[in-house]
Design a protein around this motif. Structure first.
Motif, mmCIF file in Angstrom:
data_model
loop_
_atom_site.group_PDB
_atom_site.id
_atom_site.type_symbol
_atom_site.label_atom_id
_atom_site.label_comp_id
_atom_site.label_asym_id
_atom_site.label_seq_id
_atom_site.Cartn_x
_atom_site.Cartn_y
_atom_site.Cartn_z
ATOM 1 N N GLU A 194 0.814 -1.211 0.000
ATOM 2 C CA GLU A 194 0.000 0.000 0.000
ATOM 3 C C GLU A 194 0.855 1.272 0.000
ATOM 4 O O GLU A 194 0.346 2.355 -0.283
ATOM 5 C CB GLU A 194 -0.937 0.008 1.208
ATOM 6 C CG GLU A 194 -1.992 -1.081 1.144
ATOM 7 C CD GLU A 194 -2.872 -1.109 2.376
ATOM 8 O OE1 GLU A 194 -2.879 -0.123 3.131
ATOM 9 O OE2 GLU A 194 -3.546 -2.128 2.592
ATOM 10 N N LYS A 195 2.124 1.136 0.329
ATOM 11 C CA LYS A 195 2.988 2.307 0.402
ATOM 12 C C LYS A 195 3.966 2.397 -0.765
ATOM 13 O O LYS A 195 4.718 3.357 -0.876
ATOM 14 C CB LYS A 195 3.788 2.282 1.709
ATOM 15 C CG LYS A 195 2.917 2.416 2.931
ATOM 16 C CD LYS A 195 3.756 2.419 4.184
ATOM 17 C CE LYS A 195 2.892 2.589 5.412
ATOM 18 N NZ LYS A 195 3.701 2.615 6.632
ATOM 19 N N THR A 196 3.962 1.399 -1.631
ATOM 20 C CA THR A 196 4.885 1.369 -2.757
ATOM 21 C C THR A 196 4.086 1.461 -4.048
ATOM 22 O O THR A 196 3.247 0.609 -4.322
ATOM 23 C CB THR A 196 5.700 0.066 -2.749
ATOM 24 O OG1 THR A 196 6.340 -0.063 -1.486
ATOM 25 C CG2 THR A 196 6.737 0.080 -3.857
ATOM 26 N N GLN A 197 4.342 2.509 -4.818
ATOM 27 C CA GLN A 197 3.617 2.678 -6.068
ATOM 28 C C GLN A 197 4.432 3.537 -7.037
ATOM 29 O O GLN A 197 5.293 4.290 -6.632
ATOM 30 C CB GLN A 197 2.257 3.313 -5.815
ATOM 31 C CG GLN A 197 2.331 4.671 -5.160
ATOM 32 C CD GLN A 197 0.946 5.221 -4.863
ATOM 33 O OE1 GLN A 197 -0.018 4.905 -5.555
ATOM 34 N NE2 GLN A 197 0.844 6.043 -3.848
ATOM 35 N N LEU A 198 4.131 3.383 -8.293
ATOM 36 C CA LEU A 198 4.717 4.233 -9.330
ATOM 37 C C LEU A 198 3.677 5.282 -9.691
ATOM 38 O O LEU A 198 2.518 4.951 -9.936
ATOM 39 C CB LEU A 198 5.068 3.420 -10.577
ATOM 40 C CG LEU A 198 6.149 2.359 -10.407
ATOM 41 C CD1 LEU A 198 6.336 1.602 -11.725
ATOM 42 C CD2 LEU A 198 7.450 2.961 -9.962
#
Length: 79
Positions: free
Chosen positions: A31-35
């Motif tokens: 939920e905290k890692t995104q592009l």
């Protein structure tokens, strides 16, 4: 937070990071890692894809968003 000029570079880095962390039994928080698209061309690229405006993100207590300078209409990143 990491910044890349090209989406392909960002995707390769993210995959390599996941693989490296997995070697140590670690993983990125889903939920905290995104592009996200951000920076000089984010507004233009999002509009081309039918997205109203680029995403924002919070970092070190600030909400970062992409904007457009009023004097010449060129996109710029702003904090």
């Amino acid at each position: 937070m990491m910044g890349f000029q090209y989406e392909g570079e960002a995707q390769r880095f993210l995959q390599a990071l996941r693989e490296r962390l997995a070697r140590f039994g670690l993983q990125l928080h889903p939920e905290k890692t995104q592009l996200i698209r951000f920076g000089r061309y984010a507004v233009q690229q999002c509009r081309e894809r039918g997205i109203h405006k680029p995403e924002t993100f919070d970092f070190l207590g600030f909400t970062h968003c992409c904007g457009v300078r009023r004097n010449d209409g060129v996109s710029k990143s702003s904090d």
